[in-house]
Design a protein around this motif. Structure first.
Motif, PDB file in Angstrom:
ATOM      1  N   ILE A   1      47.173  39.591  35.267  1.00 34.91           N
ATOM      2  CA  ILE A   1      45.998  39.553  34.390  1.00 34.91           C
ATOM      3  C   ILE A   1      46.162  40.539  33.235  1.00 34.91           C
ATOM      4  O   ILE A   1      45.812  40.235  32.091  1.00 34.91           O
ATOM      5  CB  ILE A   1      44.720  39.853  35.192  1.00 34.91           C
ATOM      6  CG1 ILE A   1      44.516  38.796  36.277  1.00 34.91           C
ATOM      7  CG2 ILE A   1      43.504  39.890  34.269  1.00 34.91           C
ATOM      8  CD1 ILE A   1      43.324  39.048  37.172  1.00 34.91           C
TER       9      ILE A   1
ATOM     10  N   THR B   1      36.620  38.026  28.490  1.00 34.33           N
ATOM     11  CA  THR B   1      36.574  37.255  29.738  1.00 34.33           C
ATOM     12  C   THR B   1      37.690  37.688  30.688  1.00 34.33           C
ATOM     13  O   THR B   1      37.472  37.837  31.897  1.00 34.33           O
ATOM     14  CB  THR B   1      36.704  35.753  29.430  1.00 34.33           C
ATOM     15  OG1 THR B   1      35.641  35.344  28.558  1.00 34.33           O
ATOM     16  CG2 THR B   1      36.651  34.933  30.711  1.00 34.33           C
TER      17      THR B   1
ATOM     18  N   GLN C   1      37.484  39.282  34.431  1.00 35.31           N
ATOM     19  CA  GLN C   1      38.234  38.702  35.539  1.00 35.31           C
ATOM     20  C   GLN C   1      39.083  39.763  36.232  1.00 35.31           C
ATOM     21  O   GLN C   1      39.218  39.766  37.455  1.00 35.31           O
ATOM     22  CB  GLN C   1      39.132  37.571  35.033  1.00 35.31           C
ATOM     23  CG  GLN C   1      39.919  36.876  36.141  1.00 35.31           C
ATOM     24  CD  GLN C   1      40.912  35.863  35.595  1.00 35.31           C
ATOM     25  OE1 GLN C   1      41.170  35.819  34.401  1.00 35.31           O
ATOM     26  NE2 GLN C   1      41.480  35.050  36.477  1.00 35.31           N
TER      27      GLN C   1
ATOM     28  N   GLN D   1      36.899  41.709  38.567  1.00 30.66           N
ATOM     29  CA  GLN D   1      36.547  40.909  39.736  1.00 30.66           C
ATOM     30  C   GLN D   1      37.721  40.795  40.706  1.00 30.66           C
ATOM     31  O   GLN D   1      37.564  40.976  41.916  1.00 30.66           O
ATOM     32  CB  GLN D   1      36.085  39.522  39.299  1.00 30.66           C
ATOM     33  CG  GLN D   1      35.696  38.614  40.469  1.00 30.66           C
ATOM     34  CD  GLN D   1      35.349  37.204  40.018  1.00 30.66           C
ATOM     35  OE1 GLN D   1      35.619  36.839  38.882  1.00 30.66           O
ATOM     36  NE2 GLN D   1      34.765  36.415  40.895  1.00 30.66           N
TER      37      GLN D   1
END
Length: 449
Positions: free
Chosen positions: A274, A347, A351, A354
């Protein structure tokens, strides 16, 4: 006869206790074989190779490009221009001839020049090179980051594959040892049938006890058949994971394994994946913000052109030039792209938070599962010991005719179930360790790209 039954049970328990530690070295070889030959991992390796080729292409955009170009055209008619050379020069030439008394200055005709060429060729080699192009610079950086993305994606799948291979290997052992336990218990039941047959011959036994013993033996044959089928399925799936023929033999070498380590590290490829994705979006954002920077290119042509295929010093030429493209207005599309990229970055960051929480939850759950599985395994071993002692007492009483056949069979089944329960709990313990190792990302990967 009763002593033989007790001995068979003791042997089966001893076989089980000594067979519940397996070679990590053998399993590591299978894992490496899976990393080298798993079909899905090979597909992802190809994706990585494609990303590397795209990066090489992006780097080549900085180099000059050389192209050979040639054209031939011929035409008649079309636009033209009249040149009255005869009307302008003939009177002058006539006067000069009269003054010199010669014909040194001949008369000429008016000319007509066509704009469309006839029998005209143009051949040249063009060398062009970008002098300033922010898109090329940004594209190279983005492709480098995408290579890392592909590499991390391979590692994520490889870790999942390692876990699946380990759990599948433990399932094969569970199925194999289950067959051994059932086979050992079958021998106990066969001895019990023989004991009841002998008692009937001596006039001391009952027909109902023999029928009950034979029924339990048939049930055990069914359990063995089912266990063997489960073993074949487990072997087939394990071989599938490491890309071998499904009926290949699997080595279940036994040895003493080291005490497992339960430390948890913070390294997870999912987090890196990520983060790398965010870096790609930031590079795209930087590229979009530089839309106003001019694109400057230079070129050099070396060639020859003329009519009727004439090649001479006069037909040879060179041409050098520099071009620049500066954006002025395109309907605010660039500003919209900048905003869109900013939203994508936001975004991705959400993420990341999370996923970080999910992975932390996964690690904590995996650790608790290991401790719980270990406790269950220890409890199951105590239950097995108690079942063994109970069976020894019942078997002795059965030999003396002091207990019923139902009680003897129940005690025998208790031992079998306790053995299977210990095996299952140990398999759960090993599988939970594999889950913890996956959650902690501690297995040393060796992926051959």
């Amino acid at each position: 006869m009763g002593r033989k039954i007790i001995l068979l049970v003791a042997i089966s328990i001893s076989m089980f206790l000594h067979a519940t530690v397996w070679s990590q070295a053998v399993l590591d070889k299978y894992i490496q074989q899976g990393l080298d030959s798993n079909l899905v991992l090979k597909q992802r390796s190809i994706q990585l190779e494609k990303a590397l080729l795209t990066l090489t292409t992006a780097k080549s955009n900085f180099l000059p490009s050389v192209n050979f170009n040639a054209s031939y055209t011929t035409a008649q008619g079309g636009r033209y221009a009249d040149l009255p050379l005869g009307d302008m020069l003939n009177p002058v030439y006539t006067t000069l001839n009269q003054m010199t008394g010669t014909n040194a200055f001949p008369q000429i005709e008016n000319q007509q020049i066509n704009f469309l060429p006839t029998n005209f060729y143009d051949t040249y080699i063009r060398t062009s090179v970008p002098l300033l192009n922010m898109d090329i610079i940004a594209n190279k950086r983005i492709q480098q980051q995408k290579v890392e993305l592909s590499n991390l994606d391979m590692q994520v799948y490889a870790r999942e594959l390692v876990k699946n291979i380990k759990v599948s290997y433990y399932n094969v052992i569970l199925a194999s040892k289950s067959v051994d336990i059932y086979e050992a218990n079958k021998k106990v039941l066969e001895q019990n049938v023989a004991l009841n047959e002998a008692l009937i011959k001596q006039g001391k036994g009952l027909k109902v006890n023999l029928l009950k013993a034979q029924t339990e033996l048939m049930k055990m044959n069914t359990s063995i058949s089912t266990a063997k089928n489960q073993l074949k399925n487990a072997q087939a799936y394990f071989n599938f994971l490491i890309n071998r023929p499904l009926d290949s033999d699997i080595s279940l070498e036994e040895t003493v394994s080291a005490t497992p380590q339960l430390e948890i590290t913070e390294k997870r490829e999912e987090i890196q994946l990520i983060n790398q994705s965010i870096e790609v979006q930031e590079s795209v954002l930087k590229m979009n913000k530089n839309y106003w920077v001019p694109k400057v290119n230079a070129f050099l042509d070396l060639g020859s052109q003329g009519q009727d295929w004439e090649v001479s010093k006069k037909s040879a030429y060179y041409m050098f030039g520099i071009s620049a493209s500066i954006p002025i207005y395109n309907g605010s599309r660039n500003q919209q792209q900048v905003k869109q990229t900013k939203y994508e970055i936001e975004t991705a960051k959400l993420q990341l938070d999370q996923v970080s929480q999910q992975l932390e939850l996964q690690r904590q759950q995996a650790l608790r599962n290991v401790l719980n599985a270990q406790e269950n395994w220890e409890t199951a071993k105590v239950q097995l010991e108690a079942s063994n002692q109970y069976f020894a007492l019942v078997s002795g009483a059965n030999r003396e005719g002091l207990t019923s056949q139902l009680e003897f069979i129940d005690a025998s089944n208790q031992v079998t179930n306790a053995e299977l329960f210990v095996l299952i709990q140990y398999q759960n313990y090993l599988s939970s360790l594999a889950e913890l190792e996956r959650a902690a990302a501690t297995y040393p990967l060796n992926i051959n790209n």
